[in-house]
Design a protein around this motif. Sequence first.
Motif, PDB file in Angstrom:
ATOM      1  N   ALA A  14     -50.154 -23.832 -25.680  1.00 40.03           N
ATOM      2  CA  ALA A  14     -51.190 -24.179 -24.697  1.00 40.03           C
ATOM      3  C   ALA A  14     -51.421 -25.682 -24.701  1.00 40.03           C
ATOM      4  N   SER A  15     -50.653 -26.422 -23.913  1.00 36.27           N
ATOM      5  CA  SER A  15     -50.853 -27.860 -23.768  1.00 36.27           C
ATOM      6  C   SER A  15     -50.463 -28.248 -22.359  1.00 36.27           C
ATOM      7  N   ALA A  16     -51.044 -29.354 -21.900  1.00 36.09           N
ATOM      8  CA  ALA A  16     -50.756 -29.813 -20.543  1.00 36.09           C
ATOM      9  C   ALA A  16     -49.270 -30.147 -20.389  1.00 36.09           C
ATOM     10  N   ALA A  17     -48.691 -30.767 -21.444  1.00 36.07           N
ATOM     11  CA  ALA A  17     -47.284 -31.153 -21.366  1.00 36.07           C
ATOM     12  C   ALA A  17     -46.379 -29.937 -21.223  1.00 36.07           C
ATOM     13  N   CYS A  18     -46.710 -28.873 -21.945  1.00 36.06           N
ATOM     14  CA  CYS A  18     -45.878 -27.670 -21.880  1.00 36.06           C
ATOM     15  C   CYS A  18     -46.048 -26.933 -20.569  1.00 36.06           C
ATOM     16  N   HIS A  19     -47.250 -26.906 -20.064  1.00 46.55           N
ATOM     17  CA  HIS A  19     -47.450 -26.274 -18.757  1.00 46.55           C
ATOM     18  C   HIS A  19     -46.738 -27.058 -17.667  1.00 46.55           C
ATOM     19  N   ALA A  20     -46.736 -28.393 -17.781  1.00 41.35           N
ATOM     20  CA  ALA A  20     -46.012 -29.210 -16.811  1.00 41.35           C
ATOM     21  C   ALA A  20     -44.513 -28.935 -16.898  1.00 41.35           C
ATOM     22  N   LEU A  21     -44.008 -28.773 -18.119  1.00 39.54           N
ATOM     23  CA  LEU A  21     -42.599 -28.440 -18.307  1.00 39.54           C
ATOM     24  C   LEU A  21     -42.280 -27.095 -17.672  1.00 39.54           C
ATOM     25  N   ALA A  22     -43.124 -26.096 -17.913  1.00 39.41           N
ATOM     26  CA  ALA A  22     -42.898 -24.774 -17.340  1.00 39.41           C
ATOM     27  C   ALA A  22     -42.907 -24.817 -15.816  1.00 39.41           C
ATOM     28  N   ASP A  23     -43.850 -25.568 -15.252  1.00 44.93           N
ATOM     29  CA  ASP A  23     -43.925 -25.684 -13.790  1.00 44.93           C
ATOM     30  C   ASP A  23     -42.674 -26.348 -13.228  1.00 44.93           C
ATOM     31  N   ALA A  24     -42.230 -27.416 -13.885  1.00 42.41           N
ATOM     32  CA  ALA A  24     -41.036 -28.126 -13.419  1.00 42.41           C
ATOM     33  C   ALA A  24     -39.805 -27.228 -13.520  1.00 42.41           C
ATOM     34  N   PHE A  25     -39.725 -26.466 -14.605  1.00 42.12           N
ATOM     35  CA  PHE A  25     -38.596 -25.562 -14.791  1.00 42.12           C
ATOM     36  C   PHE A  25     -38.567 -24.505 -13.689  1.00 42.12           C
ATOM     37  N   HIS A  26     -39.705 -23.896 -13.401  1.00 36.38           N
ATOM     38  CA  HIS A  26     -39.744 -22.841 -12.383  1.00 36.38           C
ATOM     39  C   HIS A  26     -39.433 -23.396 -11.002  1.00 36.38           C
ATOM     40  N   ALA A  27     -39.877 -24.625 -10.734  1.00 40.56           N
ATOM     41  CA  ALA A  27     -39.566 -25.242  -9.444  1.00 40.56           C
ATOM     42  C   ALA A  27     -38.061 -25.465  -9.314  1.00 40.56           C
ATOM     43  N   MET A  28     -37.431 -25.883 -10.397  1.00 43.68           N
ATOM     44  CA  MET A  28     -35.995 -26.127 -10.375  1.00 43.68           C
ATOM     45  C   MET A  28     -35.229 -24.817 -10.245  1.00 43.68           C
ATOM     46  N   ILE A  29     -35.650 -23.798 -10.972  1.00 43.48           N
ATOM     47  CA  ILE A  29     -35.013 -22.489 -10.865  1.00 43.48           C
ATOM     48  C   ILE A  29     -35.122 -21.951  -9.443  1.00 43.48           C
ATOM     49  N   ALA A  30     -36.311 -22.046  -8.872  1.00 43.55           N
ATOM     50  CA  ALA A  30     -36.509 -21.531  -7.514  1.00 43.55           C
ATOM     51  C   ALA A  30     -35.603 -22.241  -6.524  1.00 43.55           C
ATOM     52  N   ARG A  31     -35.486 -23.570  -6.671  1.00 43.64           N
ATOM     53  CA  ARG A  31     -34.631 -24.325  -5.756  1.00 43.64           C
ATOM     54  C   ARG A  31     -33.155 -23.940  -5.947  1.00 43.64           C
ATOM     55  N   SER A  32     -32.743 -23.750  -7.192  1.00 43.28           N
ATOM     56  CA  SER A  32     -31.339 -23.413  -7.443  1.00 43.28           C
ATOM     57  C   SER A  32     -30.981 -22.041  -6.884  1.00 43.28           C
ATOM     58  N   ARG A  33     -31.966 -21.129  -6.883  1.00 48.55           N
ATOM     59  CA  ARG A  33     -31.697 -19.786  -6.364  1.00 48.55           C
ATOM     60  C   ARG A  33     -31.762 -19.743  -4.833  1.00 48.55           C
ATOM     61  N   ALA A  34     -32.564 -20.618  -4.261  1.00 49.81           N
ATOM     62  CA  ALA A  34     -32.776 -20.564  -2.815  1.00 49.81           C
ATOM     63  C   ALA A  34     -31.714 -21.324  -2.033  1.00 49.81           C
ATOM     64  N   GLU A  35     -31.152 -22.367  -2.633  1.00 47.67           N
ATOM     65  CA  GLU A  35     -30.204 -23.213  -1.916  1.00 47.67           C
ATOM     66  C   GLU A  35     -28.774 -22.867  -2.310  1.00 47.67           C
ATOM     67  N   ALA A  36     -27.862 -23.093  -1.371  1.00 53.02           N
ATOM     68  CA  ALA A  36     -26.447 -22.864  -1.655  1.00 53.02           C
ATOM     69  C   ALA A  36     -25.969 -23.865  -2.696  1.00 53.02           C
ATOM     70  N   ALA A  37     -24.907 -23.518  -3.381  1.00 50.45           N
ATOM     71  CA  ALA A  37     -24.337 -24.430  -4.370  1.00 50.45           C
ATOM     72  C   ALA A  37     -23.952 -25.742  -3.695  1.00 50.45           C
ATOM     73  N   PRO A  38     -24.202 -26.861  -4.349  1.00 48.99           N
ATOM     74  CA  PRO A  38     -23.846 -28.148  -3.735  1.00 48.99           C
ATOM     75  C   PRO A  38     -22.347 -28.257  -3.503  1.00 48.99           C
ATOM     76  N   ASP A  39     -21.992 -28.855  -2.363  1.00 45.90           N
ATOM     77  CA  ASP A  39     -20.579 -29.028  -2.056  1.00 45.90           C
ATOM     78  C   ASP A  39     -20.026 -30.239  -2.805  1.00 45.90           C
TER      79      ASP A  39
END
Length: 485
Positions: A14-39
């Motif tokens: 439970a720390s701000a830094a860890c929650h920020a890490l979790a949020d950034a990770f989920h944002a990156m995962i969501a983008r990787s799943r939603a977008e096609a593989a880079p050409d």
Amino acid sequence: MDRALDQTPDRFPASAACHALADAFHAMIARSRAEAAPDLAGRLDRLARLRTVVADNEERFRQAISADFGHRSAVETTIAEAMMVYGEIRHATKHLKSWMAPQRIATALQFLPARNRLIPQPLGVVGIIAPWNYPLQLTLAPAIGAMAAGNRVIIKPSELSPHFSALLKETVAERFDATEVLVTGVEEEVAKAFANLPFDHLVFTGSTRVGRLVAEAAGRNLTPVTLELGGKSPAIIDASADLNEAAERIAYGKLLNAGQTCIAPDYVLAPENLVQAFAEKVRAQMRRMFGTDPSNKDYTSVISDRHYARLEELVADAARHGARILQPARPDDPNWKAHRKFPPTLILGANEAMAVMQEEIFGPVLPVLGTRDANEAIAFVNGRDRPLALYWFGKDRSARDEVLSRTISGGVTINDCLFHFAQVNQPMGGVGASGTGAYHGEWGFRTFSKLKPVFYRSKFNRLADLYPPYGGKIARLEKMMRFMS
């Protein structure tokens, strides 16, 4: 639901830094799943931007790394870090198009005229837990492979390199969106939370002890890992070796970065009758290369007071147990400690009771042990954990090949040290306690890709003969398949 998107918050401190890490990770995962593989163009653009990060800030990186060490040889940072990164990017850029192309795979005769292909796809999000000893090279080399494979990357730098880590975070953020490449902070709670994230692949470079903890944390998410660890890498001197040549090359391999290199020769096995002569030659080479002045700008400092004290205790413990200590400079000069530079040290008469033979040294301390013959040297190596590197010196090809065939290690350099690591066309990785998995060049591209097998059925294929109702056609097909097998 994707396991990465279903990560429960109670897995994070439970720390701000860890929650920020979790949020950034989920944002990156969501983008990787939603977008096609880079050409190809998109991947080349990312590699070009990464090169710009290094090229535009090379001097700043040198200064930051030196500040973290207390003093880091500028030449060593250039040749062992920046130039290695440029070479990795250049190689990936040149070959990426062919790496990305679907591979033709042979099709068994009974399935013709169908065809097989192996299609590389990005895994998604790759996490990199980076070390402090070569912070630029060992952080960005796996990142290059991951980016070439089309992945997004999150990097956790070492807390022992705060100046470098802050600069890398700043410069990467200037060139990359946070959902492409992200550098985290170095807070302790971030380090603990990082390995618990359900990455699509996780890379850790560091000690075997911490590597076990990382693998355990990753295992809870079934996250595949590449572990680049270390251990006690031997240098074997054959009776046919040129002692002057071997002494020079081992002295360099041991003292590069003041021995703070995971593939540095950790100890030497030499014929019993050559131990004294060889040790004197190594000492002379150490003195020639780095002199006896602790302020020598070519000689790198030890990373921290704690690591310096550990090296002092290793040498003192060996002396207490009867070892003889050889040093090319006066170790009692207070300037060594004032500059946090550890005097190059050779240990003769080392044995199993000494801590220096029980743990990775990771500093400019080199035990030289005598062996009766090549078989004893091989048995000594094989009686311990499999090392990350092995070095053999000699002219006898049959003796060389005997060592190569009877020992297992992450990599080998013959008649020199370290340079197998610099071969971008060869994989770099350990085995057993020295690591698992590999990267560099195409090996990195494959490590961070899912190589998906695809079978293209032809309309002319008789696979329907396998379908029920079964009858005489199955017997005919079975007969044909047995004939072909």
